[in-house]
Design a protein around this motif. Structure first.
Motif, PDB file in Angstrom:
ATOM      1  N   GLY A  46       0.807  -1.208   0.000  1.00 24.93           N
ATOM      2  CA  GLY A  46       0.000   0.000   0.000  1.00 24.93           C
ATOM      3  C   GLY A  46       0.843   1.262   0.000  1.00 24.93           C
ATOM      4  N   ALA A  47       2.031   1.181   0.586  1.00 27.78           N
ATOM      5  CA  ALA A  47       2.928   2.333   0.605  1.00 27.78           C
ATOM      6  C   ALA A  47       3.382   2.714  -0.800  1.00 27.78           C
ATOM      7  CB  ALA A  47       4.145   2.035   1.481  1.00 27.78           C
ATOM      8  N   GLU A  48       3.513   1.732  -1.683  1.00 30.55           N
ATOM      9  CA  GLU A  48       4.007   1.978  -3.037  1.00 30.55           C
ATOM     10  C   GLU A  48       2.897   2.330  -4.024  1.00 30.55           C
ATOM     11  OE1 GLU A  48       7.140   2.114  -4.124  1.00 30.55           O
ATOM     12  OE2 GLU A  48       7.839   1.806  -2.077  1.00 30.55           O
ATOM     13  N   TRP A  49       1.742   1.705  -3.867  1.00 31.90           N
ATOM     14  CA  TRP A  49       0.659   1.896  -4.833  1.00 31.90           C
ATOM     15  C   TRP A  49       0.156   3.344  -4.797  1.00 31.90           C
ATOM     16  CZ3 TRP A  49      -5.081   0.120  -4.306  1.00 31.90           C
ATOM     17  CH2 TRP A  49      -5.714   0.234  -5.548  1.00 31.90           C
ATOM     18  N   LEU A  50      -0.006   3.931  -5.978  1.00 29.20           N
ATOM     19  CA  LEU A  50      -0.528   5.291  -6.146  1.00 29.20           C
ATOM     20  C   LEU A  50       0.346   6.354  -5.505  1.00 29.20           C
ATOM     21  CD1 LEU A  50      -4.362   4.663  -5.611  1.00 29.20           C
ATOM     22  CD2 LEU A  50      -3.085   4.703  -7.758  1.00 29.20           C
ATOM     23  N   GLY A  51       1.629   6.077  -5.397  1.00 30.50           N
ATOM     24  CA  GLY A  51       2.563   7.072  -4.896  1.00 30.50           C
ATOM     25  C   GLY A  51       3.076   6.768  -3.509  1.00 30.50           C
ATOM     26  N   ASP A  52       4.413   6.680  -3.359  1.00 29.85           N
ATOM     27  CA  ASP A  52       4.996   6.381  -2.055  1.00 29.85           C
ATOM     28  C   ASP A  52       5.131   7.663  -1.220  1.00 29.85           C
ATOM     29  OD1 ASP A  52       7.126   7.734  -3.197  1.00 29.85           O
ATOM     30  OD2 ASP A  52       8.437   5.987  -3.312  1.00 29.85           O
ATOM     31  N   TYR A  53       5.756   7.524  -0.062  1.00 27.13           N
ATOM     32  CA  TYR A  53       5.884   8.662   0.844  1.00 27.13           C
ATOM     33  C   TYR A  53       6.607   9.822   0.166  1.00 27.13           C
ATOM     34  CZ  TYR A  53       7.104  11.461   4.936  1.00 27.13           C
ATOM     35  OH  TYR A  53       7.236  12.494   5.824  1.00 27.13           O
ATOM     36  N   GLY A  54       7.692   9.530  -0.540  1.00 28.67           N
ATOM     37  CA  GLY A  54       8.455  10.577  -1.199  1.00 28.67           C
ATOM     38  C   GLY A  54       7.648  11.320  -2.248  1.00 28.67           C
ATOM     39  N   TYR A  55       6.856  10.586  -3.023  1.00 29.71           N
ATOM     40  CA  TYR A  55       6.025  11.194  -4.070  1.00 29.71           C
ATOM     41  C   TYR A  55       5.052  12.197  -3.452  1.00 29.71           C
ATOM     42  CZ  TYR A  55       2.442  11.520  -7.741  1.00 29.71           C
ATOM     43  OH  TYR A  55       1.540  11.986  -8.666  1.00 29.71           O
ATOM     44  N   HIS A  56       4.378  11.794  -2.385  1.00 27.02           N
ATOM     45  CA  HIS A  56       3.367  12.660  -1.792  1.00 27.02           C
ATOM     46  C   HIS A  56       3.985  13.775  -0.949  1.00 27.02           C
ATOM     47  CE1 HIS A  56      -0.193  10.675  -3.275  1.00 27.02           C
ATOM     48  NE2 HIS A  56       0.439   9.541  -3.109  1.00 27.02           N
ATOM     49  N   ALA A  57       5.124  13.511  -0.327  1.00 26.87           N
ATOM     50  CA  ALA A  57       5.808  14.579   0.403  1.00 26.87           C
ATOM     51  C   ALA A  57       6.247  15.674  -0.568  1.00 26.87           C
ATOM     52  CB  ALA A  57       7.019  14.014   1.144  1.00 26.87           C
ATOM     53  N   ALA A  58       6.670  15.281  -1.758  1.00 26.09           N
ATOM     54  CA  ALA A  58       7.073  16.263  -2.771  1.00 26.09           C
ATOM     55  C   ALA A  58       5.872  17.089  -3.232  1.00 26.09           C
ATOM     56  CB  ALA A  58       7.724  15.554  -3.963  1.00 26.09           C
ATOM     57  N   ARG A  59       4.719  16.441  -3.379  1.00 20.70           N
ATOM     58  CA  ARG A  59       3.513  17.187  -3.770  1.00 20.70           C
ATOM     59  C   ARG A  59       3.118  18.180  -2.679  1.00 20.70           C
ATOM     60  NH1 ARG A  59      -1.449  14.426  -6.846  1.00 20.70           N
ATOM     61  NH2 ARG A  59      -2.007  13.750  -4.750  1.00 20.70           N
ATOM     62  N   VAL A  60       3.236  17.775  -1.423  1.00 27.33           N
ATOM     63  CA  VAL A  60       2.929  18.681  -0.332  1.00 27.33           C
ATOM     64  C   VAL A  60       3.878  19.880  -0.348  1.00 27.33           C
ATOM     65  CG1 VAL A  60       2.907  18.946   2.197  1.00 27.33           C
ATOM     66  CG2 VAL A  60       1.924  16.900   1.141  1.00 27.33           C
ATOM     67  N   ALA A  61       5.159  19.610  -0.572  1.00 26.59           N
ATOM     68  CA  ALA A  61       6.156  20.672  -0.605  1.00 26.59           C
ATOM     69  C   ALA A  61       5.856  21.671  -1.729  1.00 26.59           C
ATOM     70  CB  ALA A  61       7.542  20.081  -0.784  1.00 26.59           C
ATOM     71  N   ARG A  62       5.518  21.159  -2.912  1.00 25.52           N
ATOM     72  CA  ARG A  62       5.200  22.046  -4.033  1.00 25.52           C
ATOM     73  C   ARG A  62       3.957  22.880  -3.739  1.00 25.52           C
ATOM     74  NH1 ARG A  62       6.536  17.440  -7.111  1.00 25.52           N
ATOM     75  NH2 ARG A  62       4.313  16.946  -7.402  1.00 25.52           N
ATOM     76  N   ALA A  63       2.949  22.236  -3.151  1.00 23.69           N
ATOM     77  CA  ALA A  63       1.707  22.950  -2.851  1.00 23.69           C
ATOM     78  C   ALA A  63       1.926  24.074  -1.838  1.00 23.69           C
ATOM     79  CB  ALA A  63       0.666  21.976  -2.339  1.00 23.69           C
ATOM     80  N   ARG A  64       2.941  23.913  -1.007  1.00 23.95           N
ATOM     81  CA  ARG A  64       3.226  24.914   0.015  1.00 23.95           C
ATOM     82  C   ARG A  64       4.322  25.895  -0.412  1.00 23.95           C
ATOM     83  NH1 ARG A  64       2.719  21.084   5.449  1.00 23.95           N
ATOM     84  NH2 ARG A  64       0.445  21.291   5.648  1.00 23.95           N
ATOM     85  N   GLY A  65       4.705  25.803  -1.690  1.00 23.63           N
ATOM     86  CA  GLY A  65       5.636  26.790  -2.241  1.00 23.63           C
ATOM     87  C   GLY A  65       7.099  26.515  -2.038  1.00 23.63           C
ATOM     88  N   PHE A  66       7.455  25.285  -1.677  1.00 22.80           N
ATOM     89  CA  PHE A  66       8.873  24.960  -1.494  1.00 22.80           C
ATOM     90  C   PHE A  66       9.484  24.432  -2.776  1.00 22.80           C
ATOM     91  CE2 PHE A  66       7.077  24.597   2.798  1.00 22.80           C
ATOM     92  CZ  PHE A  66       7.939  25.431   3.485  1.00 22.80           C
TER      93      PHE A  66
END
Length: 373
Positions: free
Chosen positions: A353-373
């Motif tokens: 489940g960690a890998e399917w539809l994006g792992d931790y790194g994938y989603h952490a990067a999306r959060v960072a982009r959404a917050r302007g980093f």
């Protein structure tokens, strides 16, 4: 302001789901599915569909209950507690969301559970829709799809496949992608089941000059990224809920063991160090559950603004599940590592489940982009 409290209908749904799954789908069912070589229990899925779960995101006009994404998350969370194997996320969540605005006559089949879908997006080891390189070359008024999709959940048992292919541009670009809705038995499509540690249905799907017409296109040609974005967010939110339910199930098993296992003439749950670790797990599960609830609410109320909430939920759910199952296996000692004991199934499902539809790194990067980093 978004409320995280359950409505009366959602509370009834949760209680009904828990009451049903405790009796009809204990963890041993996953073991039975594995030992019998089946992707999931079709009889159980039929019962779930009859209760309206398969149509939770399908409009009432198409035979669904249309309860929304928060309700879908509640169901996924309850399924996660006993590791229920089903096509719920692939069909009832992802496909139903992708086809919701496509005026598709197949929504009724999704709602009654008779039509199963798989989402074929990824082509490499990691999730990345924009990295799609699979070609969909124009051939007169049609297209010919050629390429390979990997790690396709429910790919071996699905009746139809939503496949993302490139009609323009190059890998890495979000423009030029087109989403197709194809019969899984169409000429040129070959599927091979892949063994995963969690004994669930994942497959590799090869496309060899598969013919598709304009009627098979979901959304607009070259607009597949937009067509699939909301469906992916919905799937990621539901998977996050399942992982949180998994964490709760593994924690309950561990807490029960701490209350009965004796060491040095004492119940090991009386050891302060283990109490602190158990409290940490419980706290992380509670915080993550709030993130899951928020993601569901945002998807229902502001779906076009849901990416941040969904990625926070998936990142937290992945991290929490890893913590809880690792601690659970360790606190159970030697038996935690044996196939005869159910805790290992929680760890294996958490890993997939960690890998399917994006792992931790994938989603952490999306959060960072959404917050302007």
């Amino acid at each position: 302001m978004t409320t995280l409290m359950l409505t009366e209908d959602e509370t009834m749904l949760r209680d009904a789901a828990r009451g049903f799954l405790d009796g009809a789908a204990p963890v041993r069912n996953l073991r039975e599915n594995r030992d019998q070589g089946r992707a999931f229990d079709t009889g159980l899925w039929k019962e779930m569909a009859q209760m309206g779960w398969a149509g939770v995101l399908v409009s009432e006009d198409n035979g669904g209950s249309d309860m929304g994404h928060r309700a879908a998350g509640i169901l996924a969370e309850e399924m996660g507690q006993t590791l229920v194997a089903s096509p719920f996320i692939s069909s009832a969540v992802i496909a139903a969301t992708a086809l919701r605005n496509a005026a598709s006559d197949r929504l009724a089949g999704i709602a009654d559970g008779s039509l199963l879908y798989a989402l074929a997006v990824d082509e490499g080891a990691k999730h990345g829709p924009a990295k799609t390189a699979m070609s969909a070359e124009k051939s007169g008024n049609a297209f010919r799809l050629s390429g390979r999709k990997t790690f396709v959940a429910d790919g071996a048992s699905a009746d139809r496949v939503l496949v993302l292919a490139r009609t323009a541009g190059s890998a890495g670009e979000t423009e030029g992608l087109t989403l197709f809705d194809l019969d899984a038995s169409r000429a040129g499509i070959s599927r091979s089941a892949k063994n995963t540690v969690d004994s669930r249905d994942f497959a590799q799907i090869d496309f060899d000059g598969v013919e598709a017409t304009g009627d098979d296109v979901v959304g607009e040609v070259d607009g597949g990224h937009a067509a699939i974005a909301r469906a992916l967010n919905a799937g990621q939110a539901a998977l996050s809920a399942e992982l949180t339910g998994l964490s709760a199930g593994a924690f309950a098993m561990t807490a029960g063991y701490l209350k009965e296992r004796r060491q040095f003439d004492r119940i090991i749950g009386t050891f302060q160090a283990l109490q602190h670790r158990a409290a940490h797990m419980w706290s992380e599960i509670e915080v993550t559950a709030s993130a899951i609830a928020n993601a569901g609410r945002v998807l229902d109320e502001k779906p076009d603004e849901s990416e941040l909430a969904v990625s926070i939920a998936k990142a937290r759910a992945t991290k929490t599940a890893k913590l809880v199952v690792s601690e659970g296996v360790q606190m159970h000692g030697g038996i935690g590592m044996t196939d005869e004991f159910d805790m290992g199934f929680y760890m294996k499902r958490a890993r997939v489940g960690a890998e399917w539809l994006g792992d931790y790194g994938y989603h952490a990067a999306r959060v960072a982009r959404a917050r302007g980093f």
